[in-house]
Scaffold this active site. Structure first.
Site, PDB file in Angstrom:
ATOM      1  N   ASP A  89      59.073  90.469  18.412  1.00  0.00           N
ATOM      2  CA  ASP A  89      58.338  91.692  18.775  1.00  0.00           C
ATOM      3  C   ASP A  89      59.251  92.916  18.767  1.00  0.00           C
ATOM      4  OD1 ASP A  89      56.245  89.979  19.104  1.00  0.00           O
ATOM      5  OD2 ASP A  89      56.160  90.112  21.287  1.00  0.00           O
ATOM      6  N   GLY A 121      56.277 102.156  21.889  1.00  0.00           N
ATOM      7  CA  GLY A 121      56.187 101.330  20.701  1.00  0.00           C
ATOM      8  C   GLY A 121      55.776  99.928  21.110  1.00  0.00           C
ATOM      9  N   ASP A 122      56.188  98.934  20.328  1.00  0.00           N
ATOM     10  CA  ASP A 122      55.767  97.555  20.589  1.00  0.00           C
ATOM     11  C   ASP A 122      56.650  96.831  21.598  1.00  0.00           C
ATOM     12  OD1 ASP A 122      53.610  97.634  18.697  1.00  0.00           O
ATOM     13  OD2 ASP A 122      55.115  97.540  17.111  1.00  0.00           O
ATOM     14  N   GLY A 123      57.750  97.433  22.008  1.00  0.00           N
ATOM     15  CA  GLY A 123      58.641  96.776  22.954  1.00  0.00           C
ATOM     16  C   GLY A 123      58.057  96.669  24.345  1.00  0.00           C
ATOM     17  N   SER A 182      58.234 103.856  17.633  1.00  0.00           N
ATOM     18  CA  SER A 182      58.575 103.775  16.207  1.00  0.00           C
ATOM     19  C   SER A 182      57.636 102.856  15.442  1.00  0.00           C
ATOM     20  CB  SER A 182      60.018 103.281  16.050  1.00  0.00           C
ATOM     21  OG  SER A 182      60.923 104.182  16.626  1.00  0.00           O
ATOM     22  N   GLY A 183      57.345 101.668  16.027  1.00  0.00           N
ATOM     23  CA  GLY A 183      56.565 100.678  15.298  1.00  0.00           C
ATOM     24  C   GLY A 183      55.069 100.864  15.430  1.00  0.00           C
ATOM     25  N   ARG A 197      63.684 104.563   9.579  1.00  0.00           N
ATOM     26  CA  ARG A 197      64.890 103.741   9.711  1.00  0.00           C
ATOM     27  C   ARG A 197      64.670 102.331   9.171  1.00  0.00           C
ATOM     28  NH1 ARG A 197      65.254 100.464  14.602  1.00  0.00           N
ATOM     29  NH2 ARG A 197      63.374 100.656  15.878  1.00  0.00           N
ATOM     30  N   PRO A 236      59.987 106.692  28.050  1.00  0.00           N
ATOM     31  CA  PRO A 236      60.377 108.039  27.613  1.00  0.00           C
ATOM     32  C   PRO A 236      61.460 108.043  26.545  1.00  0.00           C
ATOM     33  CG  PRO A 236      61.297 107.559  29.771  1.00  0.00           C
ATOM     34  CD  PRO A 236      60.391 106.412  29.435  1.00  0.00           C
ATOM     35  N   PHE A 237      62.089 106.870  26.307  1.00  0.00           N
ATOM     36  CA  PHE A 237      63.156 106.795  25.308  1.00  0.00           C
ATOM     37  C   PHE A 237      62.661 106.247  23.975  1.00  0.00           C
ATOM     38  CE2 PHE A 237      64.737 105.751  29.590  1.00  0.00           C
ATOM     39  CZ  PHE A 237      65.508 106.870  29.826  1.00  0.00           C
TER      40      PHE A 237
END
Length: 687
Positions: free
Chosen positions: A652, A334-336, A367-368, A440, A277-278
Site C-alpha cells: 500500500d 494519499g493511500d498511506g 500523491s497516489g 516521481r 499535512p505532509f
C-alpha cells in the site's frame, strides 16, 4: 476622496441584492425550474436586448453552444435571451460563477469539530440571476433543503416585474397565455398592489398561493471551474404530498427532496477526518479546508478533524478513537493513511465491531490517491467529497500479509497492493522527491527499466484463474454480481437518483477514464436489488479474520511454484485489489471489490526495451495486461521468498522488510463507500 466611491459601491451592492424567487417542480431526475410566463416587462427587455445584440447574436449563440459545460452567466436581466436559447439544454453548470465559497471555515487548529446541529444557519453564496427554464438540479447534487418561514425582503417573484410585490395572480397565469391576457391580468394585479401598499403587508398575498406551493431553500453542489462548491437557491416548489400517517403536510416536501437526494446512503454522516499535512505536496490541509469541508458541512455532516504528526500516527489514532461516535473515517491524504487506519482498527480488541460500524474512505490529497480514483472515480478532492456524501456503503475484500518479523504479534492488512522489484523500489526510493507529486513515479520507473535490474526469488501461488482466458471468464462472471453481491439495498430503474449521475461530465478531468456514459450507469440498475430485511447477513464475525494459511505451517500442497526461469529473472511482481494504483495508472483493470480474489501481474526483466515500451504506454488504459510478455492471473494466496540480500517490499505504498512475504485474501472484510456501489469501470470486458 476614498469614502465616496466606497459608499457608491455599497449602494449598488444593496440594490443588487434584490433577487428573484423561481418556481420549480419535482421530477424523477431532480428539481426542475419551470418555464416562466412572458409579461410586458420581460417582453420589453427582450426586445431591447435583441436590438442591442443584433450584430453579435450569431456569435454569442455559437459561443454558448460550443462552451456549454464551462459557460458562466451574469446576474443581470440582459441575459434573458440567452436563457431562452439555453432552456432546452440547460443544466446546473449554467448557473452564475461569480460567487466565491465561504473561506471562514479554514480553521488552523490541529483538531476541530464541526457539528451542524449546533449551527444550523450556515451561510453559502446564493445563485446570481435567474435559473434558466427547464434547468434540472439533479438529486445527486442536492446537499440539503429546508423551508423558509418568511419571504426574504430582498427577493421578488420571478413571474412579476422587480417593482411589484409577490402576487399569486401572476403565478397562476398559464404559461401559454398571450400578451393581451397578461396585460389584463396585470391590471388586476396593480389594483391588488395598491391595496397591499396601503396596508404595507405582503403576507396576505403569500397566503393566497396554492397550499401545495412551498418556499424552500435548496443547497446543492454546483460546478465551479474544476470543482464543485455549495450554493443555495430559494424556490417556490409545487408539490402535492401523498397521504401519510407519519408525515405532516408541511414536512412532506423537504422530506421527499432529502429522501430522493440520499437514496440508499446515510444522511447526516458523522465523519472522523484524519489529515496528513505532509502528504503529497504538503497541501492536504488546505485542500480539505477549501474543497471538502464546505460540502460536508452543507450536507449537515458532523465532522471532527485530527492531524497526523509522524509516520504510523494514524495507526494509534484509529486504535484509540471512540468508534461509537462515528460512522465514517475520511482520510484526507494519499493511500498511506487508509492503510494505517485499517491496521489501527484491526489491532483493536473490538475490531469486529469497528469493521462492522465504520466505513473507511479517502479524500484525495496525496500523491497516489488510488483509493479515491478506484472507489469515487475521481482524483478531485471536491468531487470525491460529493461522492463520499452520496455513495453506497459496500464491503470490499482485504489482503492479509504475514512476515516472520511481525506475524506472531499481529499480521498486517492491505487494501491496495503489494509489490516487489522494479515498482517497489520506485515507490519507496523516490520519497526524497515527494514534492514532485505523481511525476516521481514515472521518473523512477523509467530509470529502473533502463538499468534492467533483476530481482530473483521463489514464488508459490494458489490460483483462482491462472490463464488470461480463465481470468476473463472470471471477470465477466463476477462483474455483475460479485461487486454488489452482499449489498442489501433497493433501487430500480424508475427511481434511480444521484447514484447514476455523472458527477464529472461538466469539467475536463485529468483522468479521461473517469468520465462515464449514462448508459454505463443504467446497466447498474439491475445490480442493486437486494432486500433490506436481512441486514445481519452483511455483518462480519470474528471467524472472518481467521488466517487460512498460517505462515509457520509451510507451503500448502495445492499451491503451485512459478517457473524458476521467470522468478529468477523477475522484473515486476505486483498484486492488488483495486484497479488503479495511482491517478493515471490502471494497473489491475480486472480488479473487483468483492470477488474473493486478488490480481497478480508479473514481468520478466529480460524483456527488451522495445517490448517494454508498449507495456508502459498501456498502463494508463490497463492494456498492458494484454501483452504476451505480461503474466496476469487471479489468485487466492501466494508466498514470495526473495533471494537478494538487500531490497524491500512495498505494501500500500509503505515500506516492508525484505523477508519472505505470505499474503491471502480476506473476503468482504472492510466497509467503504463506492460510487454506484462498484469500482470505476475499466472497460476490461471490451479489451
Amino acid at each position: 476622496m476614498t469614502l465616496k466611491p466606497s459608499k457608491r459601491r455599497k449602494g449598488r451592492s444593496r440594490h443588487s441584492r434584490k433577487k428573484q424567487i423561481t418556481s420549480a417542480i419535482l421530477t424523477e431526475e431532480g428539481i426542475m425550474i419551470k418555464a416562466k410566463p412572458s409579461s410586458p416587462y420581460t417582453y420589453a427587455n427582450r426586445m431591447a436586448d435583441k436590438r442591442s445584440r443584433s450584430s453579435i447574436d450569431n456569435i454569442s449563440r455559437t459561443s454558448f453552444q460550443s462552451n456549454i459545460s464551462r459557460t458562466s452567466f451574469q446576474s443581470n436581466s440582459d441575459n434573458n435571451s440567452i436563457f431562452e436559447t439555453a432552456s432546452l439544454i440547460s443544466c446546473v453548470t449554467c448557473l452564475s460563477d461569480t460567487d466565491t465559497i465561504d473561506r471562514s471555515e479554514t480553521s488552523t487548529t490541529d483538531t476541530s469539530k464541526d457539528d451542524l446541529s449546533a449551527n444550523p444557519k450556515l451561510h453559502y453564496p446564493s445563485v446570481n440571476g435567474q435559473l434558466p427554464a427547464n434547468t434540472v438540479i439533479p438529486y445527486g447534487r442536492i446537499l440539503d433543503a429546508r423551508y423558509i418561514e418568511k419571504e426574504p425582503l430582498h427577493y421578488y417573484d420571478a413571474n412579476s416585474s422587480p417593482s411589484s410585490p409577490l402576487s399569486s395572480s401572476m403565478s397562476n397565469i398559464s404559461e401559454k397565455c398571450d400578451l393581451d391576457e397578461l396585460e389584463s391580468s396585470q391590471k388586476k394585479e396593480r389594483k391588488g398592489n395598491s391595496l397591499s401598499r396601503g396596508s404595507n403587508s405582503s403576507s396576505s398575498l403569500l397566503t393566497s398561493r396554492s397550499p401545495f406551493t412551498k418556499l424552500v431553500e435548496v443547497i446543492f453542489a454546483r460546478p465551479r471551474r474544476h470543482d464543485v462548491v455549495p450554493k443555495r437557491v430559494s424556490l417556490y416548489i409545487d408539490y402535492k404530498p401523498h397521504s401519510s400517517s407519519h408525515l405532516k403536510e408541511e414536512d412532506d416536501l423537504v422530506e421527499e427532496i432529502l429522501k430522493r437526494s440520499y437514496k440508499n446512503t446515510r444522511r447526516n454522516k458523522s465523519i472522523f477526518v484524519i489529515i496528513n499535512p505532509f502528504g503529497g505536496k504538503g497541501k492536504a490541509k488546505k485542500l480539505f479546508m477549501t474543497k471538502a469541508k464546505p460540502l460536508l458541512l452543507a450536507s449537515r455532516c458532523s465532522i471532527e478533524v485530527v492531524y497526523t504528526k509522524y509516520p504510523g500516527h494514524a495507526i494509534e489514532i484509529a486504535r484509540e478513537m471512540d468508534i461509537d461516535k462515528y460512522d465514517t473515517i475520511a482520510c484526507a491524504s494519499g493511500d498511506g493513511i487508509p492503510h494505517e487506519v485499517i491496521n489501527g482498527l484491526y489491532q483493536r480488541p473490538d475490531h469486529v465491531k469497528a469493521f462492522n460500524n465504520i466505513a473507511i474512505t479517502e479524500i484525495p490529497c496525496g500523491s497516489g490517491n488510488a483509493m479515491s480514483v478506484s472507489c469515487h472515480w475521481t482524483n478531485n478532492p471536491s468531487y470525491s467529497t460529493l461522492c463520499l456524501i452520496k455513495s453506497i456503503e459496500t464491503r470490499i475484500d482485504l489482503m492479509c500479509c504475514s512476515q516472520p518479523s511481525y506475524a506472531r504479534e499481529h499480521p498486517k492488512l492491505s487494501f491496495l497492493s503489494q509489490t516487489y522489484g522494479l515498482i517497489a523500489e520506485t515507490d519507496i526510493n523516490t520519497e526524497f522527491i515527494r514534492w514532485m507529486g505523481p511525476a516521481r513515479f514515472e521518473l523512477g520507473v523509467a530509470f529502473n527499466i533502463i538499468q534492467k535490474k533483476k530481482y530473483p526469488c521463489e514464488i508459490y501461488v494458489k490460483y483462482a484463474a491462472k490463464s488470461k482466458n480463465e481470468l476473463k471468464n472470471h471477470y465477466l462472471e463476477h462483474k455483475n454480481k460479485g461487486s454488489l453481491e452482499f449489498q442489501h439495498i433497493t433501487m430500480n430503474k424508475d427511481n434511480e437518483d444521484c447514484d447514476n449521475y455523472n458527477y464529472e461530465n461538466e469539467y475536463e478531468t485529468e483522468n479521461e477514464d473517469e468520465d462515464e456514459d449514462a448508459d454505463a450507469d443504467d446497466e447498474d440498475s439491475h445490480l442493486i436489488s437486494r432486500d433490506l430485511a436481512d441486514s445481519s447477513a452483511d455483518q462480519i464475525k470474528e471467524e472472518d479474520f481467521k488466517i487460512k494459511y498460517p505462515l509457520d505451517e509451510g507451503i500448502p500442497s495445492d499451491w503451485e511454484r512459478l517457473d524458476p526461469n521467470i522468478s529468477n529473472n523477475l522484473g515486476i511482481f505486483y498484486t492488488g485489489k483495486m484497479p488503479y494504483v495511482a491517478a493515471d495508472t490502471k494497473f489491475f483493470p480486472a480488479a473487483l471489490p468483492s470477488d474473493g480474489t486478488m490480481d497478480m501481474v508479473i514481468t520478466d526483466a529480460r524483456t527488451s526495451l522495445t517490448r517494454m515500451a508498449p507495456i508502459l504506454l498501456g498502463l494508463d488504459k490497463g492494456s498492458h495486461v494484454l501483452q504476451p510478455e505480461v503474466l496476469h492471473s487471479k489468485i487466492l494466496a501466494y508466498k514470495i521468498i526473495p533471494k537478494l540480500g538487500n531490497g524491500l517490499f512495498s505494501v500500500d505504498g509503505e515500506k516492508f522488510p525484505l523477508e519472505p512475504l505470505q499474503v491471502e485474501i480476506m473476503p468482504r472484510l472492510c466497509k467503504t463507500l463506492l460510487r454506484n456501489g462498484r469500482y470505476v469501470d475499466t472497460d476490461f470486458d471490451s479489451m
